[in-house]
Scaffold this motif. Structure first.
Motif, short mmCIF file in Angstrom:
data_model
loop_
_atom_site.label_atom_id
_atom_site.label_comp_id
_atom_site.label_asym_id
_atom_site.label_seq_id
_atom_site.Cartn_x
_atom_site.Cartn_y
_atom_site.Cartn_z
N UNK A 72 62.90 -14.83 -98.71
CA UNK A 72 62.52 -13.46 -98.36
C UNK A 72 60.99 -13.38 -98.35
N UNK A 73 60.42 -13.31 -97.15
CA UNK A 73 58.97 -13.34 -96.99
C UNK A 73 58.34 -11.96 -96.99
N UNK A 74 59.15 -10.92 -97.19
CA UNK A 74 58.63 -9.56 -97.06
C UNK A 74 57.56 -9.24 -98.11
N UNK A 75 57.77 -9.70 -99.35
CA UNK A 75 56.79 -9.40 -100.40
C UNK A 75 55.44 -10.04 -100.11
N UNK A 76 55.46 -11.32 -99.74
CA UNK A 76 54.21 -12.01 -99.40
C UNK A 76 53.54 -11.37 -98.20
N UNK A 220 58.73 -3.71 -90.69
CA UNK A 220 57.63 -3.47 -91.63
C UNK A 220 56.30 -3.86 -91.00
N UNK A 221 56.28 -4.98 -90.30
CA UNK A 221 55.05 -5.44 -89.66
C UNK A 221 54.59 -4.45 -88.60
N UNK A 222 55.50 -4.00 -87.77
CA UNK A 222 55.13 -3.08 -86.67
C UNK A 222 54.62 -1.76 -87.22
N UNK A 223 55.37 -1.15 -88.13
CA UNK A 223 54.98 0.15 -88.67
C UNK A 223 53.64 0.08 -89.41
N UNK A 240 54.07 2.89 -97.41
CA UNK A 240 55.01 2.52 -96.35
C UNK A 240 55.63 1.15 -96.64
N UNK A 241 54.80 0.23 -97.07
CA UNK A 241 55.29 -1.13 -97.35
C UNK A 241 56.31 -1.14 -98.49
N UNK A 242 56.07 -0.34 -99.50
CA UNK A 242 56.97 -0.33 -100.65
C UNK A 242 58.38 0.11 -100.27
N UNK A 243 58.47 0.95 -99.24
CA UNK A 243 59.79 1.39 -98.80
C UNK A 243 60.64 0.28 -98.22
N UNK A 244 59.99 -0.77 -97.71
CA UNK A 244 60.73 -1.91 -97.13
C UNK A 244 61.09 -2.95 -98.18
#
Length: 246
Positions: A72-76, A220-223, A240-244
């Motif tokens: 899961x690369x979302x956090x990084x 997340x990247x786009x928004x 915004x990022x924390x919501x993802x």
């Protein structure tokens, strides 16, 4: 290695084999190569008929991701985006060019390029949404290979069972062959239903879950990058990022 996936398959097989033994049956009676060949070849033949060759190959290539622990690369990525937001506020969007060149993901690289080129936030969202739609469509066509296999396998199993019963009827003059022949016929149904519900459909559902994570990451990247282009404060972007990341 994703031990949950391997453990799930092992648990299902062990349960079937132990149940067969406790019921007084022989495990060897479930091993029928002819039934297995009819069900597997028939199922994937039907899937290949309805699929484009590229989607068929892509579906099989995704098997590796089912049995490996997904990263899961979302956090990084969220940390990187927060850093990019600070850099833009202090030094301008052109300073993101080095990060764009270092990005390994083509999607992230493309959205960064739009920000650096000064594209309006709405344009960034539109381009990102279109690319994301095409990506998701491509991935779902591959996943459909396993979804379809789960739908066809039980029917092919019944077809193989009927073929076995026809063979039994041809040997009615020899009663010694009837019992084993009927057993072989019904094992085909077990293969069809078993492969569908213990392998094909779970694989499809696992791939759908992994796809949802990927889509969430790219959304997340786009928004977030559209927010950077709009000039929003870093704290707002972090919210915004924390919501993802829930």
């Amino acid at each position: 290695m994703d031990w949950a996936s391997l453990g799930g398959i092992a648990l299902a097989l062990i349960g079937i084999l132990i149940g067969e033994s406790l019921g007084g049956g022989r495990i060897s009676s479930l091993l029928q190569p002819s039934a297995f060949i009819i069900v597997t070849f028939g199922t994937f033949g039907a899937v290949l008929l309805q699929s484009r060759p590229a989607n068929f190959r892509n579906g099989f290539s995704k098997l590796k991701s089912v049995f490996t622990e997904p990263e899961d690369q979302r956090t990084t990525l969220a940390l990187d985006i927060s850093q990019w937001s600070l850099i833009v506020r202090k030094e301008g969007v052109l300073k993101l060019e080095s990060y764009m060149n270092e990005a390994s993901d083509p999607f992230v690289k493309k959205i960064l390029r739009l920000v650096i080129d000064g594209a309006p936030p709405q344009t960034i969202k539109e381009v990102g949404a279109n690319d994301l739609y095409q990506y998701e469509l491509h991935e779902r066509n591959a996943i459909k290979v396993w979804d379809s296999a789960g739908g066809y396998a039980p029917t092919i199993g019944i077809l193989a069972a009927v073929m076995g019963l026809i063979h039994v009827m041809e040997n009615l003059s020899d009663p010694t062959l009837l019992g084993s022949g009927i057993a072989v016929a019904f094992v085909s149904t077990i293969y069809g239903v078993g492969l569908a519900n213990l392998l094909f459909i779970p694989i499809a559902n696992k791939l759908k879950t992994l796809l949802q994570l990927e889509v969430s990451k790219y959304e997340m990247v786009v928004e977030s990058l559209a927010s950077i282009a709009y000039g929003e404060h870093t704290k707002v972007i972090e919210d915004r990022l924390s919501g993802y990341l829930l």
